[in-house]
Write an enzyme that holds these catalytic residues in place. Sequence first.
Site, mmCIF file in Angstrom:
data_model
loop_
_atom_site.group_PDB
_atom_site.id
_atom_site.type_symbol
_atom_site.label_atom_id
_atom_site.label_comp_id
_atom_site.label_asym_id
_atom_site.label_seq_id
_atom_site.Cartn_x
_atom_site.Cartn_y
_atom_site.Cartn_z
ATOM 1 N N SER A 84 -3.415 56.840 36.122
ATOM 2 C CA SER A 84 -4.225 56.191 37.147
ATOM 3 C C SER A 84 -4.727 54.842 36.645
ATOM 4 C CB SER A 84 -5.374 57.129 37.558
ATOM 5 O OG SER A 84 -5.926 56.742 38.794
ATOM 6 N N HIS A 234 -2.802 64.147 42.208
ATOM 7 C CA HIS A 234 -3.012 62.964 41.379
ATOM 8 C C HIS A 234 -3.251 63.327 39.919
ATOM 9 C CE1 HIS A 234 -4.024 58.861 40.476
ATOM 10 N NE2 HIS A 234 -5.287 59.149 40.192
#
Length: 257
Positions: A84, A234
């Site tokens: 991320s 994610h």
Amino acid sequence: MFLNFKIQGEGEPLLLIHGLFGSLDNLGGLARVLAEHYKVYQIDLPNHGLSPRSLNVDYASQADAVLAFLDQQDLNCISVVGHSMGGKVAMMMATRYPERIKQLVVMDIAPVRYQVRRHDNVFSGLNASMQQPINSRKDAEAKLADHIVDPGVRQFLLKSLARQEDGTFDWRFNVDALEANYEDITGWTNVGQYPGNTLFLKGGESDYISAEHRDEIEAQFPNAKAHVVANTGHWLHAEKPETVARVITRFLTKSER
């Protein structure tokens, strides 16, 4: 700036970089598996964990802080895995200083400016928790719950809640700097190409990497490959650490031949 870090394992050096609101511990499960094959370095990014705080959160500043850490450790060239926001830090390092990055693995993020603000509720919860001294983890979670529905997100944040000397609790990440400069975090500046071997790992159920990002990825990382980890979101490395570690190890090993 001296970043907080942890080292485990033996072999070729491998750097792991966590994402927003995280710390080096967030990649601990992945690190333990990778440490069977590599000497794994985990760091707390600036404004996170036990690393120093800064007014700057732009990716050039964060990349320079990590490169300074590599210099301190006498690591001239190293493979890097970033998740991320940490993936964007890794990509900025690779495109600005390609000679320092042996190979690159980017987990569930693209080299683009994101238009969606995904964390406004998180900042609202954190700010609510800080309106008065935090006396317990239970009190902090109650404040967060007024703004953050997902209990998994609340538990993730609470990993960075630490007891202070006076007995109260405080967040280890720098809420004020992260919120004030959030557009730097969602943003991206294309500074060139990284010609080295690159792997983009996507969570199968995540929308952080989509088909519309393909042209930007190929333009900046011409030797990029992609791999989708099925049935993950994610936080793919936390949901399937052994699978993700196996994919990363296979990619790095094949690239080294």
